[in-house]
Motif scaffolding. Structure first.
Motif, PDB file in Angstrom:
ATOM      1  N   ALA A 285     -18.868  67.405 105.081  1.00 53.09           N
ATOM      2  CA  ALA A 285     -17.479  67.206 104.873  1.00 53.09           C
ATOM      3  C   ALA A 285     -17.092  67.435 103.523  1.00 53.09           C
ATOM      4  O   ALA A 285     -16.042  67.780 103.264  1.00 53.09           O
ATOM      5  CB  ALA A 285     -17.022  65.906 105.576  1.00 53.09           C
ATOM      6  N   SER A 286     -18.033  66.514 102.610  1.00 52.52           N
ATOM      7  CA  SER A 286     -17.509  66.819 101.152  1.00 52.52           C
ATOM      8  C   SER A 286     -17.370  67.997 100.776  1.00 52.52           C
ATOM      9  O   SER A 286     -16.614  68.459 100.004  1.00 52.52           O
ATOM     10  CB  SER A 286     -18.371  65.656 100.390  1.00 52.52           C
ATOM     11  N   GLU A 287     -18.405  68.909 101.277  1.00 51.56           N
ATOM     12  CA  GLU A 287     -18.408  70.192 100.656  1.00 51.56           C
ATOM     13  C   GLU A 287     -17.145  71.138 101.068  1.00 51.56           C
ATOM     14  O   GLU A 287     -16.326  71.589 100.340  1.00 51.56           O
ATOM     15  CB  GLU A 287     -19.514  70.876 100.835  1.00 51.56           C
ATOM     16  N   ALA A 288     -16.824  70.850 102.363  1.00 45.84           N
ATOM     17  CA  ALA A 288     -15.742  71.611 103.201  1.00 45.84           C
ATOM     18  C   ALA A 288     -14.503  71.080 102.564  1.00 45.84           C
ATOM     19  O   ALA A 288     -13.411  71.977 101.998  1.00 45.84           O
ATOM     20  CB  ALA A 288     -15.753  71.396 104.477  1.00 45.84           C
ATOM     21  N   LEU A 289     -14.237  69.775 102.077  1.00 44.46           N
ATOM     22  CA  LEU A 289     -13.064  69.273 101.429  1.00 44.46           C
ATOM     23  C   LEU A 289     -12.976  70.009  99.815  1.00 44.46           C
ATOM     24  O   LEU A 289     -12.063  70.189  99.363  1.00 44.46           O
ATOM     25  CB  LEU A 289     -12.906  67.816 101.211  1.00 44.46           C
ATOM     26  N   LEU A 290     -14.270  69.970  99.273  1.00 45.28           N
ATOM     27  CA  LEU A 290     -14.062  70.500  97.720  1.00 45.28           C
ATOM     28  C   LEU A 290     -13.874  72.027  97.842  1.00 45.28           C
ATOM     29  O   LEU A 290     -13.112  72.376  96.712  1.00 45.28           O
ATOM     30  CB  LEU A 290     -15.580  70.228  97.212  1.00 45.28           C
ATOM     31  N   SER A 291     -14.017  72.766  98.916  1.00 49.51           N
ATOM     32  CA  SER A 291     -13.735  73.971  98.935  1.00 49.51           C
ATOM     33  C   SER A 291     -12.283  74.505  98.676  1.00 49.51           C
ATOM     34  O   SER A 291     -12.015  75.442  98.263  1.00 49.51           O
ATOM     35  CB  SER A 291     -14.336  74.645 100.184  1.00 49.51           C
TER      36      SER A 291
ATOM     37  N   LEU B 127     -15.123  80.019  99.819  1.00 48.28           N
ATOM     38  CA  LEU B 127     -15.780  80.242 101.053  1.00 48.28           C
ATOM     39  C   LEU B 127     -17.388  79.952 100.925  1.00 48.28           C
ATOM     40  O   LEU B 127     -17.676  79.261 102.026  1.00 48.28           O
ATOM     41  CB  LEU B 127     -15.664  81.783 101.404  1.00 48.28           C
ATOM     42  N   LYS B 128     -17.788  79.950  99.858  1.00 45.10           N
ATOM     43  CA  LYS B 128     -19.241  79.657  99.874  1.00 45.10           C
ATOM     44  C   LYS B 128     -19.436  78.201 100.066  1.00 45.10           C
ATOM     45  O   LYS B 128     -20.192  77.520 100.833  1.00 45.10           O
ATOM     46  CB  LYS B 128     -19.803  80.000  98.522  1.00 45.10           C
ATOM     47  N   LEU B 129     -18.383  77.270  99.474  1.00 41.37           N
ATOM     48  CA  LEU B 129     -18.435  75.800  99.668  1.00 41.37           C
ATOM     49  C   LEU B 129     -17.980  75.467 101.265  1.00 41.37           C
ATOM     50  O   LEU B 129     -18.923  74.611 101.760  1.00 41.37           O
ATOM     51  CB  LEU B 129     -17.633  75.075  98.763  1.00 41.37           C
ATOM     52  N   PHE B 130     -17.278  76.108 101.640  1.00 33.84           N
ATOM     53  CA  PHE B 130     -16.921  75.948 103.066  1.00 33.84           C
ATOM     54  C   PHE B 130     -17.950  75.969 104.071  1.00 33.84           C
ATOM     55  O   PHE B 130     -18.138  75.275 105.062  1.00 33.84           O
ATOM     56  CB  PHE B 130     -15.498  76.484 103.460  1.00 33.84           C
ATOM     57  N   LYS B 131     -18.619  77.176 103.960  1.00 28.99           N
ATOM     58  CA  LYS B 131     -19.368  77.575 104.735  1.00 28.99           C
ATOM     59  C   LYS B 131     -21.028  76.553 104.680  1.00 28.99           C
ATOM     60  O   LYS B 131     -21.404  76.380 105.672  1.00 28.99           O
ATOM     61  CB  LYS B 131     -20.008  79.156 104.472  1.00 28.99           C
ATOM     62  N   SER B 132     -21.166  76.119 103.319  1.00 27.82           N
ATOM     63  CA  SER B 132     -22.378  75.308 103.181  1.00 27.82           C
ATOM     64  C   SER B 132     -21.848  73.965 103.870  1.00 27.82           C
ATOM     65  O   SER B 132     -22.641  73.213 104.745  1.00 27.82           O
ATOM     66  CB  SER B 132     -22.604  75.216 101.796  1.00 27.82           C
ATOM     67  N   GLY B 133     -20.542  73.606 103.564  1.00 29.37           N
ATOM     68  CA  GLY B 133     -20.144  72.237 104.255  1.00 29.37           C
ATOM     69  C   GLY B 133     -20.167  72.573 105.951  1.00 29.37           C
ATOM     70  O   GLY B 133     -20.540  71.318 106.757  1.00 29.37           O
ATOM     71  N   LYS B 134     -19.783  73.655 106.364  1.00 31.90           N
ATOM     72  CA  LYS B 134     -19.825  73.733 107.769  1.00 31.90           C
ATOM     73  C   LYS B 134     -20.986  73.607 108.299  1.00 31.90           C
ATOM     74  O   LYS B 134     -21.652  73.231 109.464  1.00 31.90           O
ATOM     75  CB  LYS B 134     -19.048  75.056 108.123  1.00 31.90           C
ATOM     76  N   ALA B 135     -22.026  74.282 107.915  1.00 29.57           N
ATOM     77  CA  ALA B 135     -23.538  74.361 108.199  1.00 29.57           C
ATOM     78  C   ALA B 135     -24.049  72.829 108.177  1.00 29.57           C
ATOM     79  O   ALA B 135     -24.573  72.814 109.038  1.00 29.57           O
ATOM     80  CB  ALA B 135     -24.197  75.067 107.239  1.00 29.57           C
ATOM     81  N   HIS B 136     -23.852  72.167 107.183  1.00 31.26           N
ATOM     82  CA  HIS B 136     -24.179  70.641 107.379  1.00 31.26           C
ATOM     83  C   HIS B 136     -23.731  69.961 108.581  1.00 31.26           C
ATOM     84  O   HIS B 136     -24.384  69.251 109.200  1.00 31.26           O
ATOM     85  CB  HIS B 136     -24.151  70.036 105.831  1.00 31.26           C
ATOM     86  N   LEU B 137     -22.358  70.150 108.474  1.00 30.63           N
ATOM     87  CA  LEU B 137     -21.808  69.382 109.701  1.00 30.63           C
ATOM     88  C   LEU B 137     -21.983  69.728 110.986  1.00 30.63           C
ATOM     89  O   LEU B 137     -22.436  69.062 111.852  1.00 30.63           O
ATOM     90  CB  LEU B 137     -20.208  69.498 109.810  1.00 30.63           C
TER      91      LEU B 137
ATOM     92  N   ALA C 228     -14.413  56.706 100.624  1.00 30.58           N
ATOM     93  CA  ALA C 228     -13.948  57.867  99.936  1.00 30.58           C
ATOM     94  C   ALA C 228     -13.741  58.771 100.678  1.00 30.58           C
ATOM     95  O   ALA C 228     -12.757  59.865 100.470  1.00 30.58           O
ATOM     96  CB  ALA C 228     -15.248  58.196  99.248  1.00 30.58           C
ATOM     97  N   PHE C 229     -14.015  59.206 101.949  1.00 36.70           N
ATOM     98  CA  PHE C 229     -13.762  60.204 103.030  1.00 36.70           C
ATOM     99  C   PHE C 229     -12.235  60.141 103.225  1.00 36.70           C
ATOM    100  O   PHE C 229     -11.428  61.150 103.231  1.00 36.70           O
ATOM    101  CB  PHE C 229     -14.422  60.079 104.188  1.00 36.70           C
ATOM    102  N   HIS C 230     -11.644  58.914 103.395  1.00 38.53           N
ATOM    103  CA  HIS C 230     -10.269  58.818 103.747  1.00 38.53           C
ATOM    104  C   HIS C 230      -9.433  59.170 102.608  1.00 38.53           C
ATOM    105  O   HIS C 230      -8.230  59.630 102.909  1.00 38.53           O
ATOM    106  CB  HIS C 230      -9.982  57.182 103.867  1.00 38.53           C
ATOM    107  N   LYS C 231      -9.781  59.056 101.322  1.00 35.07           N
ATOM    108  CA  LYS C 231      -9.165  59.286 100.097  1.00 35.07           C
ATOM    109  C   LYS C 231      -9.324  60.892  99.726  1.00 35.07           C
ATOM    110  O   LYS C 231      -8.538  61.523  98.992  1.00 35.07           O
ATOM    111  CB  LYS C 231      -9.345  58.540  99.020  1.00 35.07           C
ATOM    112  N   ALA C 232     -10.216  61.648 100.171  1.00 34.92           N
ATOM    113  CA  ALA C 232     -10.802  62.751  99.638  1.00 34.92           C
ATOM    114  C   ALA C 232      -9.710  64.047  99.487  1.00 34.92           C
ATOM    115  O   ALA C 232      -9.723  64.686  98.865  1.00 34.92           O
ATOM    116  CB  ALA C 232     -11.873  63.284 100.436  1.00 34.92           C
TER     117      ALA C 232
END
Length: 160
Positions: free
Chosen positions: A59-65, A75-85, A24-28
């Motif tokens: 990664a999923s949140e950053a891609l969804l952003s 920006l909120k989604l990207f920051k959340s994704g970045k924090a998890h990563l 799924a990551f490869h296709k996201a």
């Protein structure tokens, strides 16, 4: 005997789960639907390794952003994704798969977000530690490296 059967079953389920997430990551990045599917897959499958789960969730949140409905939501989604990563990398800096995930997200992040400082470090780490990775992770890294354009031809020859 029951313990062995349980552990074998758990290993098999986890192996299948991580393969689903990697696929799924490869296709996201292809479409909003693919990004949503990747996020859903990650949310439904809890990996035994919390940090790897956190990296894929990030990664999923950053891609969804990329597909958010407003700049604030993006920006909120990207920051959340970045924090998890980043938490995953901080907890397991020697995990080559987590470093590969961060590399791809940083490579694809818009420059305005300034999330690109570890690209060269992660590439060097992946090349240096590739030979010690297990076969499944090697396959994931090779496939990802070939499909993203992050690595030069010379660098690709070092991860064969």
């Amino acid at each position: 005997m029951k313990t062995f059967l349980f552990l074998t079953t758990l290993f098999f389920i986890t192996s299948q789960s991580i393969e689903e997430i990697r696929s799924a990551f490869h296709k996201a990045h292809h479409s909003k639907e693919s990004a949503v599917e990747f996020n859903s897959t990650v949310a439904q499958i809890k990996l035994l390794n919390e940090d790897l789960y956190s990296a894929y969730l990030g990664a999923s949140e950053a891609l969804l952003s990329k597909f958010g409905s407003s700049p604030g939501e993006k920006l909120k989604l990207f920051k959340s994704g970045k924090a998890h990563l980043e938490k995953a990398v901080e907890n397991q800096p020697q995990n080559i798969e987590i470093r590969m995930i961060r590399l791809i997200i940083q490579h694809n992040a818009p420059p305005i977000l300034k999330y690109n400082k570890e690209i060269e470090t992660d590439k060097a780490f992946i090349i240096q530690h590739f030979s010690s990775a297990n076969a499944e992770v090697k396959k994931f890294i090779q496939k990802t490296a070939k499909s993203t354009g992050v690595f030069t031809q010379e660098e690709l020859t070092k991860i064969k």
